[in-house]
Design a protein around this motif. Structure first.
Motif, short mmCIF file in Angstrom:
data_model
loop_
_atom_site.label_atom_id
_atom_site.label_comp_id
_atom_site.label_asym_id
_atom_site.label_seq_id
_atom_site.Cartn_x
_atom_site.Cartn_y
_atom_site.Cartn_z
N PHE A 226 0.86 -1.09 0.05
CA PHE A 226 0.09 -0.02 0.08
C PHE A 226 0.66 1.22 0.09
CE2 PHE A 226 -2.41 -3.29 1.98
CZ PHE A 226 -3.59 -3.25 1.31
N VAL A 227 0.42 2.14 -0.64
CA VAL A 227 1.18 3.41 -0.90
C VAL A 227 0.36 4.72 -0.37
CG1 VAL A 227 2.56 5.18 -2.22
CG2 VAL A 227 2.58 2.67 -2.75
N LEU A 228 0.90 5.32 0.64
CA LEU A 228 0.24 6.68 1.01
C LEU A 228 1.36 7.80 0.46
CD1 LEU A 228 -0.95 5.85 4.60
CD2 LEU A 228 -2.15 5.61 2.59
N PRO A 229 0.96 8.43 -0.51
CA PRO A 229 1.68 9.09 -1.38
C PRO A 229 1.75 10.66 -0.91
CG PRO A 229 -0.18 8.91 -2.72
CD PRO A 229 -0.24 8.04 -1.50
N VAL A 230 3.06 11.23 -0.92
CA VAL A 230 3.15 12.63 -0.66
C VAL A 230 3.59 13.28 -1.95
CG1 VAL A 230 3.67 12.21 1.92
CG2 VAL A 230 5.45 12.35 0.23
N ALA A 231 3.24 14.45 -2.15
CA ALA A 231 3.78 15.33 -3.38
C ALA A 231 5.09 15.48 -3.42
CB ALA A 231 2.80 16.71 -3.41
N ALA A 232 5.56 15.54 -4.56
CA ALA A 232 6.87 15.55 -4.97
C ALA A 232 7.15 17.01 -4.90
CB ALA A 232 7.46 14.65 -6.37
N THR A 233 7.27 17.86 -3.98
CA THR A 233 7.27 19.17 -4.03
C THR A 233 8.55 19.64 -3.57
OG1 THR A 233 6.38 19.32 -1.90
CG2 THR A 233 4.91 19.79 -3.78
N GLU A 234 9.54 18.76 -3.36
CA GLU A 234 10.93 19.14 -2.89
C GLU A 234 12.01 18.23 -4.19
OE1 GLU A 234 10.65 20.56 1.50
OE2 GLU A 234 11.69 18.66 1.09
N LEU A 235 13.13 18.80 -4.27
CA LEU A 235 14.15 18.25 -5.21
C LEU A 235 14.77 17.19 -4.16
CD1 LEU A 235 15.69 21.17 -7.00
CD2 LEU A 235 14.00 19.78 -7.74
N ILE A 236 15.14 16.03 -4.61
CA ILE A 236 15.75 15.00 -3.87
C ILE A 236 17.33 15.63 -3.18
CG2 ILE A 236 17.16 12.91 -4.15
CD1 ILE A 236 14.11 12.81 -4.33
N HIS A 237 17.84 16.28 -4.17
CA HIS A 237 19.06 16.90 -3.43
C HIS A 237 18.80 18.46 -2.91
CE1 HIS A 237 21.47 13.73 -4.88
NE2 HIS A 237 21.13 13.94 -6.11
N ARG A 238 18.33 18.53 -1.47
CA ARG A 238 18.04 19.77 -0.90
C ARG A 238 18.51 20.09 0.36
NH1 ARG A 238 15.02 15.29 0.03
NH2 ARG A 238 13.78 15.33 1.95
N SER A 239 18.68 21.36 0.82
CA SER A 239 19.32 21.72 1.76
C SER A 239 18.85 21.07 3.22
CB SER A 239 19.39 23.31 2.08
OG SER A 239 18.02 23.80 1.99
N GLY A 240 17.40 20.90 3.27
CA GLY A 240 16.63 20.22 4.37
C GLY A 240 15.26 20.09 4.16
N ALA A 241 14.62 19.09 4.39
CA ALA A 241 13.44 18.76 4.48
C ALA A 241 12.48 19.79 5.08
CB ALA A 241 12.88 17.30 4.93
N MET A 242 11.55 20.49 4.25
CA MET A 242 10.61 21.36 4.82
C MET A 242 9.15 20.86 4.44
SD MET A 242 12.48 24.98 4.47
CE MET A 242 13.19 24.98 2.80
N SER A 243 8.72 21.24 2.87
CA SER A 243 7.24 21.01 2.83
C SER A 243 7.02 19.52 2.79
CB SER A 243 6.88 21.54 1.47
OG SER A 243 7.84 20.91 0.39
#
Length: 282
Positions: A226-243
């Motif tokens: 089962f997949v509970l998806p989140v929107a891909a709204t950040e680049l994989i290489h990022r300074s830190g997870a936010m959204s």
């Protein structure tokens, strides 16, 4: 149980020769089939309309029209996610600009994630939590913080669950799971090798795997039941997870609230029993 594009990726290894050309095109450029008739697609991919209809049904759609409408919806959401991901905060931004941009991106990420979540899959996951022998949580980095949040929630509802901060301990936990257990694996990218290993071990031992991950280009999604998806709204290489962190926490809140809603009286009683009073009696 998974998004259409994930189901397409899943099916590649089982596809027949007549289907491979079409699947390859869908993986490269899914938007290219949206305005095409079934006869046009058949001609361009050297297949037949009958082969395309069979493939659509194998992917869980009623037919080609249903396939097109489902694909169009997913493509629109992923385009929306991509647009959000490329929103920039520049060095010239004022503090007021930063407040506006960060808040706006979080709101947009939550809204896109809402559109991706399917009520039936949430319900199916809740049923798994209700009938599971144990629930084991997996995550690293920021996803570990999200896993810890869900862990504390489930503890309050008297769901037998476990979470280890150390990856080696998580891997051992995955190897000890068996039929009747549930593994909830959290990874925004869906590419973290340690989480992929845990998911594979859990599944190989007969446990059900729920993934909280990006809805597109996620290897973890392909491993999960089962997949509970989140929107891909950040680049994989990022300074830190936010959204992405906000969206993951929102999915956790939705899952937990749905569980409480189905087990309302028991959970309300448990919340009273597990409430820890603070100093001063408040």
């Amino acid at each position: 149980m998974k998004g259409l594009l994930v189901r397409i990726d899943d099916y590649v290894q089982n596809s027949g020769e007549a289907e491979k050309q079409l699947i390859s095109r869908l993986q490269r450029n899914p938007e290219s089939v949206l305005r095409k008739t079934i006869k046009e697609i058949a001609k361009e991919t050297y297949t037949s309309p009958a082969t395309i209809v069979r493939l659509c049904k194998k992917l869980g759609c009623k037919g080609y029209k249903d396939f097109q409408s489902t694909l169009a919806y997913e493509v629109a959401l992923f385009r929306e996610s991509r647009d959000i991901a490329f929103q920039k905060i520049t060095q010239k931004d004022t503090v007021e600009d930063i407040i506006y941009k960060v808040t706006k991106k979080n709101i947009e990420s939550l809204e896109t994630t809402r559109k991706l979540l399917e009520p039936k899959i949430i319900t199916d996951c809740v049923k798994l939590l209700e009938t599971s022998r144990t629930v084991s949580l997996f995550g690293l980095g920021t996803s570990l913080l999200v896993a810890r949040d869900l862990y504390l929630k489930l503890l309050r509802a008297d769901v037998i669950c476990s979470l280890c901060d150390d990856w080696h301990a998580q891997f051992l936990t995955a190897r000890n799971l068996r039929a009747g257990d549930v593994a909830i694996v959290i990874s925004y990218s869906g590419l973290t090798e340690e989480m992929l290993q845990c998911a594979k071990e859990a599944k190989a031992n007969g446990a059900k795997v729920i993934a909280i991950t990006r809805a597109v280009e996620s290897k973890l999604a392909a491993e999960a039941d089962f997949v509970l998806p989140v929107a891909a709204t950040e680049l994989i290489h990022r300074s830190g997870a936010m959204s992405s962190r906000i969206s993951q926490l929102n999915v956790v809140d939705v899952l937990f609230t749905a569980y409480v809603n189905r087990n309302y009286e028991f959970c309300m009683n448990q919340f009273g029993r597990t409430h820890i009073q603070k100093d001063g009696g408040t």
